[in-house]
Design a protein around this motif. Structure first.
Motif, PDB file in Angstrom:
ATOM      1  N   LEU A 159      68.766  44.181 -35.495  1.00  0.00           N
ATOM      2  CA  LEU A 159      69.826  45.111 -35.112  1.00  0.00           C
ATOM      3  C   LEU A 159      69.391  45.932 -33.898  1.00  0.00           C
ATOM      4  O   LEU A 159      70.209  46.222 -33.011  1.00  0.00           O
ATOM      5  CB  LEU A 159      70.194  46.034 -36.275  1.00  0.00           C
ATOM      6  CG  LEU A 159      71.325  47.032 -36.034  1.00  0.00           C
ATOM      7  CD1 LEU A 159      72.610  46.332 -35.588  1.00  0.00           C
ATOM      8  CD2 LEU A 159      71.565  47.873 -37.280  1.00  0.00           C
ATOM      9  N   GLN A 160      68.115  46.262 -33.825  1.00  0.00           N
ATOM     10  CA  GLN A 160      67.599  47.000 -32.667  1.00  0.00           C
ATOM     11  C   GLN A 160      67.716  46.179 -31.381  1.00  0.00           C
ATOM     12  O   GLN A 160      67.897  46.741 -30.307  1.00  0.00           O
ATOM     13  CB  GLN A 160      66.145  47.415 -32.902  1.00  0.00           C
ATOM     14  CG  GLN A 160      65.994  48.499 -33.941  1.00  0.00           C
ATOM     15  CD  GLN A 160      64.539  48.841 -34.235  1.00  0.00           C
ATOM     16  OE1 GLN A 160      63.618  48.137 -33.838  1.00  0.00           O
ATOM     17  NE2 GLN A 160      64.342  49.937 -34.961  1.00  0.00           N
ATOM     18  N   GLU A 161      67.638  44.851 -31.507  1.00  0.00           N
ATOM     19  CA  GLU A 161      67.818  43.999 -30.321  1.00  0.00           C
ATOM     20  C   GLU A 161      69.255  44.046 -29.817  1.00  0.00           C
ATOM     21  O   GLU A 161      69.506  43.932 -28.621  1.00  0.00           O
ATOM     22  CB  GLU A 161      67.431  42.553 -30.645  1.00  0.00           C
ATOM     23  CG  GLU A 161      65.937  42.335 -30.774  1.00  0.00           C
ATOM     24  CD  GLU A 161      65.589  40.886 -31.093  1.00  0.00           C
ATOM     25  OE1 GLU A 161      66.428  39.988 -30.865  1.00  0.00           O
ATOM     26  OE2 GLU A 161      64.470  40.658 -31.580  1.00  0.00           O
ATOM     27  N   LYS A 162      70.215  44.202 -30.737  1.00  0.00           N
ATOM     28  CA  LYS A 162      71.630  44.254 -30.354  1.00  0.00           C
ATOM     29  C   LYS A 162      72.052  45.648 -29.887  1.00  0.00           C
ATOM     30  O   LYS A 162      73.006  45.777 -29.122  1.00  0.00           O
ATOM     31  CB  LYS A 162      72.516  43.858 -31.543  1.00  0.00           C
ATOM     32  CG  LYS A 162      72.340  42.453 -32.012  1.00  0.00           C
ATOM     33  CD  LYS A 162      73.218  42.215 -33.238  1.00  0.00           C
ATOM     34  CE  LYS A 162      72.916  40.903 -33.904  1.00  0.00           C
ATOM     35  NZ  LYS A 162      73.642  40.751 -35.174  1.00  0.00           N
ATOM     36  N   LEU A 163      71.382  46.676 -30.407  1.00  0.00           N
ATOM     37  CA  LEU A 163      71.776  48.059 -30.155  1.00  0.00           C
ATOM     38  C   LEU A 163      70.543  48.835 -29.704  1.00  0.00           C
ATOM     39  O   LEU A 163      69.605  49.025 -30.480  1.00  0.00           O
ATOM     40  CB  LEU A 163      72.341  48.667 -31.449  1.00  0.00           C
ATOM     41  CG  LEU A 163      72.781  50.121 -31.436  1.00  0.00           C
ATOM     42  CD1 LEU A 163      73.998  50.299 -30.530  1.00  0.00           C
ATOM     43  CD2 LEU A 163      73.112  50.575 -32.859  1.00  0.00           C
ATOM     44  N   SER A 164      70.548  49.261 -28.454  1.00  0.00           N
ATOM     45  CA  SER A 164      69.385  49.991 -27.937  1.00  0.00           C
ATOM     46  C   SER A 164      69.320  51.386 -28.557  1.00  0.00           C
ATOM     47  O   SER A 164      70.321  51.914 -29.060  1.00  0.00           O
ATOM     48  CB  SER A 164      69.451  50.101 -26.413  1.00  0.00           C
ATOM     49  OG  SER A 164      70.445  51.034 -26.034  1.00  0.00           O
ATOM     50  N   ARG A 201      61.615  42.298 -48.405  1.00  0.00           N
ATOM     51  CA  ARG A 201      60.516  43.246 -48.655  1.00  0.00           C
ATOM     52  C   ARG A 201      61.052  44.668 -48.539  1.00  0.00           C
ATOM     53  O   ARG A 201      61.437  45.276 -49.512  1.00  0.00           O
ATOM     54  CB  ARG A 201      59.374  43.000 -47.685  1.00  0.00           C
ATOM     55  CG  ARG A 201      58.649  41.679 -47.896  1.00  0.00           C
ATOM     56  CD  ARG A 201      57.497  41.502 -46.908  1.00  0.00           C
ATOM     57  NE  ARG A 201      57.867  41.724 -45.522  1.00  0.00           N
ATOM     58  CZ  ARG A 201      58.388  40.799 -44.721  1.00  0.00           C
ATOM     59  NH1 ARG A 201      58.590  39.587 -45.173  1.00  0.00           N
ATOM     60  NH2 ARG A 201      58.694  41.063 -43.473  1.00  0.00           N
ATOM     61  N   ASP A 202      61.032  45.211 -47.323  1.00  0.00           N
ATOM     62  CA  ASP A 202      61.531  46.560 -47.078  1.00  0.00           C
ATOM     63  C   ASP A 202      63.000  46.470 -46.690  1.00  0.00           C
ATOM     64  O   ASP A 202      63.362  45.701 -45.816  1.00  0.00           O
ATOM     65  CB  ASP A 202      60.752  47.228 -45.931  1.00  0.00           C
ATOM     66  CG  ASP A 202      59.307  47.488 -46.304  1.00  0.00           C
ATOM     67  OD1 ASP A 202      59.037  47.673 -47.498  1.00  0.00           O
ATOM     68  OD2 ASP A 202      58.452  47.497 -45.403  1.00  0.00           O
ATOM     69  N   MET A 203      63.795  47.273 -47.337  1.00  0.00           N
ATOM     70  CA  MET A 203      65.218  47.284 -47.018  1.00  0.00           C
ATOM     71  C   MET A 203      65.418  47.940 -45.651  1.00  0.00           C
ATOM     72  O   MET A 203      65.039  49.087 -45.443  1.00  0.00           O
ATOM     73  CB  MET A 203      66.000  48.053 -48.076  1.00  0.00           C
ATOM     74  CG  MET A 203      65.977  47.433 -49.463  1.00  0.00           C
ATOM     75  SD  MET A 203      66.899  45.908 -49.583  1.00  0.00           S
ATOM     76  CE  MET A 203      68.553  46.523 -49.764  1.00  0.00           C
ATOM     77  N   LYS A 204      65.998  47.194 -44.742  1.00  0.00           N
ATOM     78  CA  LYS A 204      66.308  47.698 -43.402  1.00  0.00           C
ATOM     79  C   LYS A 204      67.786  47.475 -43.139  1.00  0.00           C
ATOM     80  O   LYS A 204      68.409  46.548 -43.666  1.00  0.00           O
ATOM     81  CB  LYS A 204      65.484  46.979 -42.324  1.00  0.00           C
ATOM     82  CG  LYS A 204      64.004  47.242 -42.383  1.00  0.00           C
ATOM     83  CD  LYS A 204      63.690  48.645 -41.913  1.00  0.00           C
ATOM     84  CE  LYS A 204      62.199  48.853 -41.812  1.00  0.00           C
ATOM     85  NZ  LYS A 204      61.872  50.161 -41.287  1.00  0.00           N
ATOM     86  N   MET A 205      68.351  48.314 -42.295  1.00  0.00           N
ATOM     87  CA  MET A 205      69.766  48.229 -41.974  1.00  0.00           C
ATOM     88  C   MET A 205      70.001  47.072 -41.013  1.00  0.00           C
ATOM     89  O   MET A 205      69.359  46.978 -39.961  1.00  0.00           O
ATOM     90  CB  MET A 205      70.222  49.543 -41.357  1.00  0.00           C
ATOM     91  CG  MET A 205      71.706  49.625 -41.151  1.00  0.00           C
ATOM     92  SD  MET A 205      72.188  51.245 -40.496  1.00  0.00           S
ATOM     93  CE  MET A 205      71.750  52.313 -41.837  1.00  0.00           C
ATOM     94  N   ILE A 206      70.930  46.184 -41.382  1.00  0.00           N
ATOM     95  CA  ILE A 206      71.264  45.055 -40.507  1.00  0.00           C
ATOM     96  C   ILE A 206      72.663  45.195 -39.910  1.00  0.00           C
ATOM     97  O   ILE A 206      73.032  44.435 -39.026  1.00  0.00           O
ATOM     98  CB  ILE A 206      71.127  43.702 -41.240  1.00  0.00           C
ATOM     99  CG1 ILE A 206      72.090  43.606 -42.415  1.00  0.00           C
ATOM    100  CG2 ILE A 206      69.700  43.472 -41.680  1.00  0.00           C
ATOM    101  CD1 ILE A 206      72.237  42.209 -42.978  1.00  0.00           C
ATOM    102  N   ASN A 207      73.426  46.174 -40.419  1.00  0.00           N
ATOM    103  CA  ASN A 207      74.768  46.398 -39.900  1.00  0.00           C
ATOM    104  C   ASN A 207      75.114  47.869 -40.104  1.00  0.00           C
ATOM    105  O   ASN A 207      74.784  48.440 -41.127  1.00  0.00           O
ATOM    106  CB  ASN A 207      75.767  45.498 -40.623  1.00  0.00           C
ATOM    107  CG  ASN A 207      77.059  45.332 -39.862  1.00  0.00           C
ATOM    108  OD1 ASN A 207      77.254  45.934 -38.812  1.00  0.00           O
ATOM    109  ND2 ASN A 207      77.954  44.518 -40.400  1.00  0.00           N
TER     110      ASN A 207
END
Length: 172
Positions: free
Chosen positions: A95-100, A158-164
């Motif tokens: 998501l960081q690649e899509k959103l700076s 593993r670690d829950m990260k935001m994808i959207n």
């Protein structure tokens, strides 16, 4: 000797009252173990069902609580304006690649959130498939005079990260 004059008698007296199992020469009925075996099996099955229910409840409840805590921690950072920490700690690298970081910060600042804002979550959907956990969270951030719709999706093995992420002013 005549039994009327106190001579000893041998054997059971003729006038004896029946005992709890009939006449004194009868044995008590054999107890059926079948009843106890069936009760033991039923008790074991009931115990397994209760243990399974507790396990499933804790698994789902624990995942839901984790999703709620993630969403709340992230939202509190966004409301406080700590966009760098929110971005670095919660957003998945994809998501960081899509959103700076700059676009994210500018989007949050455009919402004009302040200390009167409070999140209210109205939908949690938690699932696990092939070792990957997914949590969808939806709700609103209520501020004085306005509301912001929110929708997050956390995902990971593993670690829950935001994808959207969706943070938009609520339209009437």
């Amino acid at each position: 000797m005549n039994p009327q004059y106190g001579a000893p008698q041998y054997g059971a007296p003729q006038y004896a009252a029946p005992g709890p199992y009939g006449t004194p020469d009868q044995q008590p009925p054999a107890r059926s173990r079948k009843k106890w075996i069936l009760l033991g099996i039923a008790g074991g099955v009931l115990l397994l069902l209760i243990a399974g229910g507790v396990f499933v409840f804790n698994l789902v409840g624990g995942a839901t609580n984790k999703a709620r805590n993630l969403a709340d921690d992230f939202t509190q950072l966004v409301i406080a304006g700590d966009t760098d920490k929110a971005y670095d700690d919660f957003l998945d690298p994809a998501l960081q690649e899509k959103l700076s970081k700059e676009e994210f910060a500018a989007g949050v600042q455009s919402l004009d959130l302040n200390d009167t804002c409070k999140p209210a979550y109205n939908d949690f959907k938690v699932s696990s498939e092939n070792g990957t956990n997914t949590a969808d969270v939806a709700g609103v951030i209520g501020c004085d005079g306005k509301e912001v719709d929110l929708a997050y999706r956390f995902d990971s093995d593993r670690d829950m990260k935001m994808i959207n992420i969706k943070l938009r002013p609520k339209t009437a």
